[in-house]
Design a protein around this motif. Structure first.
Motif, PDB file in Angstrom:
ATOM      1  N   THR A   7      -0.507  -3.725   5.501  1.00 32.34           N
ATOM      2  CA  THR A   7      -1.580  -3.384   6.095  1.00 32.34           C
ATOM      3  C   THR A   7      -3.040  -3.563   5.749  1.00 32.34           C
ATOM      4  O   THR A   7      -3.765  -4.126   6.122  1.00 32.34           O
ATOM      5  N   ASN A   8      -2.987  -3.460   4.188  1.00 38.99           N
ATOM      6  CA  ASN A   8      -4.331  -3.810   3.572  1.00 38.99           C
ATOM      7  C   ASN A   8      -4.673  -5.408   3.884  1.00 38.99           C
ATOM      8  O   ASN A   8      -5.620  -5.919   4.235  1.00 38.99           O
ATOM      9  N   TRP A  11      -5.508  -6.081   7.601  1.00 38.07           N
ATOM     10  CA  TRP A  11      -6.963  -5.768   7.619  1.00 38.07           C
ATOM     11  C   TRP A  11      -8.012  -6.838   6.927  1.00 38.07           C
ATOM     12  O   TRP A  11      -8.825  -7.228   7.731  1.00 38.07           O
ATOM     13  N   ILE A  14      -8.133  -9.773   9.317  1.00 40.60           N
ATOM     14  CA  ILE A  14      -9.050  -9.565  10.276  1.00 40.60           C
ATOM     15  C   ILE A  14     -10.520  -9.590  10.100  1.00 40.60           C
ATOM     16  O   ILE A  14     -11.341 -10.235  10.742  1.00 40.60           O
ATOM     17  N   CYS A  15     -10.682  -8.994   8.829  1.00 36.11           N
ATOM     18  CA  CYS A  15     -12.057  -8.994   8.455  1.00 36.11           C
ATOM     19  C   CYS A  15     -12.695 -10.412   8.232  1.00 36.11           C
ATOM     20  O   CYS A  15     -13.793 -11.043   8.469  1.00 36.11           O
ATOM     21  N   TYR A  98      -3.750  -7.558  -1.349  1.00 40.97           N
ATOM     22  CA  TYR A  98      -3.652  -8.828  -0.411  1.00 40.97           C
ATOM     23  C   TYR A  98      -3.395  -9.913  -1.172  1.00 40.97           C
ATOM     24  O   TYR A  98      -3.662  -9.785  -2.311  1.00 40.97           O
ATOM     25  N   GLY A 226     -14.532  -5.311   5.288  1.00 41.26           N
ATOM     26  CA  GLY A 226     -13.532  -6.197   4.333  1.00 41.26           C
ATOM     27  C   GLY A 226     -14.018  -6.051   2.925  1.00 41.26           C
ATOM     28  O   GLY A 226     -13.068  -6.232   2.039  1.00 41.26           O
ATOM     29  N   ALA A 231      -7.445  -1.380   3.257  1.00 41.35           N
ATOM     30  CA  ALA A 231      -7.553  -0.598   4.797  1.00 41.35           C
ATOM     31  C   ALA A 231      -7.559   0.772   4.527  1.00 41.35           C
ATOM     32  O   ALA A 231      -7.315   1.677   5.503  1.00 41.35           O
ATOM     33  N   THR A 236     -13.143   2.640   4.939  1.00 38.82           N
ATOM     34  CA  THR A 236     -13.287   1.576   5.708  1.00 38.82           C
ATOM     35  C   THR A 236     -14.095   2.327   6.761  1.00 38.82           C
ATOM     36  O   THR A 236     -15.153   1.746   7.280  1.00 38.82           O
TER      37      THR A 236
END
Length: 415
Positions: A7-8, A11, A14-15, A98, A226, A231, A236
């Motif tokens: 998930t991290n 995210w 996406i950022c 990540y 980000g 995440a 956040t």
């Protein structure tokens, strides 16, 4: 594979996409606030910055900015990207959740922004080739070295200087170069009249400028969101709230203050107020309460109005307000960390002032050396004829817009 680690990483990707999208916002804002005869030139510079910036960051910038073990001032981990092309390179335990590749791409999106800030400030009168050389040197070397002092674990990080997402490291680094550039370039023809009065040079497409600002606001969710580097739901969420509230307060207070001073509701001041609020909150978005964020944004909005006026009074020409937005509000946001939020205190304020002074000296010296050197060797200013007729036709041989009906006004048409 751990779900949270995945998930991290998602995210952060996406950022990364959101920060990439910001470059469209910068491009639309710049062409909207300038004249249509220079639109191609501005678009060319913006696309050059992001493409060249990514290549330079892969080649040298990433390893200058994050050299690992170094003396706190200068380090270099070698040319190119070094994660092995094996499963180890995809280890999600890298940097708290990540991958190495995600880290490079997210940081690379930030790297190009410093030169983009300069692009708007020098619009409509700087030669393209010198700007490209400046971009190569500033993005490739100056920005990552400066960034290493805080984000790479350098000496300013050890001193306690705090800059969450780049009020200084991104925005002021670009802003210092912008003020040097416009000082050495001079004003556009017609900006300052012989009698000392200010000549208005309105932008050709304010709707595009507004679209650019809204895209930038959206992209800032990735820029600041980000920078949590995970995440984490609480962290956040808080950052997105403080970012949004500061932007809103910046716009509202810039509009109100501008209306009080000048007796007209200036949309461009409203838009720059939003950007000023975003820049202002960027240094401390993770350590501010919602109330703190509104205060930081509101003060940034007022600073924008005063900053634009100051730049005009000292007879510097900044077509898009880049110095007021990115430099002056970047300085304010950096100081605000020591005044508002959970880190507030005299020791923190002293650390923030120290960081500001260090970055000012470094960026002023390096940007002056680069731009002054270009001025003396190849020239940085287009000719008077090129400026009057537009850079699009002279430097690119094309125009951004098809000729309208006014081009045929002198032709007789049978009824």
């Amino acid at each position: 594979m751990d779900t949270m680690l995945t998930t991290n990483n998602i995210w952060m990707m996406i950022c990364t996409a959101l920060v990439f999208f910001m470059h469209l916002g910068f491009a639309l804002l710049e062409i909207g606030l300038t004249r249509k005869k220079n639109a191609i030139n501005i678009l060319f510079k913006n696309i050059f910055i992001i493409t060249t910036g990514l290549l330079l960051y892969a080649l040298v910038g990433f390893n200058l900015m994050y050299p690992g073990e170094f003396n706190g001032i200068l380090g270099f981990a070698g040319f190119g990207l070094h994660a092995p092309m094996t499963e180890g390179a995809l280890d999600l335990t890298y940097n708290s959740g990540y991958t190495y590749w995600t880290d490079f791409l997210f940081q690379g999106m930030f790297a190009a922004t410093a030169a983009t800030i300069v692009s708007g400030a020098v619009a409509e009168r700087m030669k393209l080739l010198p700007f490209m050389i400046f971009t190569f040197l500033y993005v490739g070397f100056v920005y990552p070295i400066a960034g290493s002092w805080k984000w790479g674990g350098g000496f300013l990080d050890e001193l306690g200087f705090y800059d969450f997402a780049g009020s200084t490291l991104v925005h002021s680094v670009g802003g210092w170069a912008a003020i040097v550039a416009i000082s050495l370039l001079g004003a556009r023809i017609g900006k300052f009249k012989p009698d000392g009065s200010l000549g208005a040079i309105p932008g050709h497409n304010i709707p595009l400028a507004m679209a650019g600002v809204l895209i930038l606001w959206l992209g800032w969710f990735g820029f600041n969101g980000g920078s949590v580097l995970s995440a984490d739901p609480a962290a956040t969420s808080l950052v997105l709230v403080t970012t949004c509230l500061a932007a809103a307060a910046g716009g509202v207070f810039a509009s109100l203050f501008s209306t009080i001073l000048y007796k007209n509701m200036d949309l461009t001041m409203f838009l720059n107020g939003i950007l000023g609020g975003l820049v202002g909150i960027t240094a401390g978005a993770d350590v501010m309460s919602p109330g703190d964020a509104i205060a930081v944004g509101a003060i940034a909005g007022i600073i924008i109005v005063l900053g634009v006026s100051l730049i005009d009074k000292i007879r510097l020409d900044d077509p898009v307000g880049a110095v007021a937005v990115h430099l002056i509000c970047g300085l304010w946001g950096t100081l605000a960390v020591g005044i508002f939020g959970s880190l507030a205190g005299w020791d923190q304020l002293l650390a923030q002032v120290t960081g500001i002074v260090v970055y000012a000296l470094f960026c002023l010296a390096t940007s002056f050396a680069i731009i002054y050197g270009l001025k003396k060797t190849m020239g940085i200013r287009v000719t008077k004829r090129e400026e009057i007729e537009g850079l699009d036709m002279h430097e690119h041989g094309m125009e951004a817009y098809e000729a309208g009906l006014e081009a045929y006004a002198d032709l007789s048409v049978e009824k």
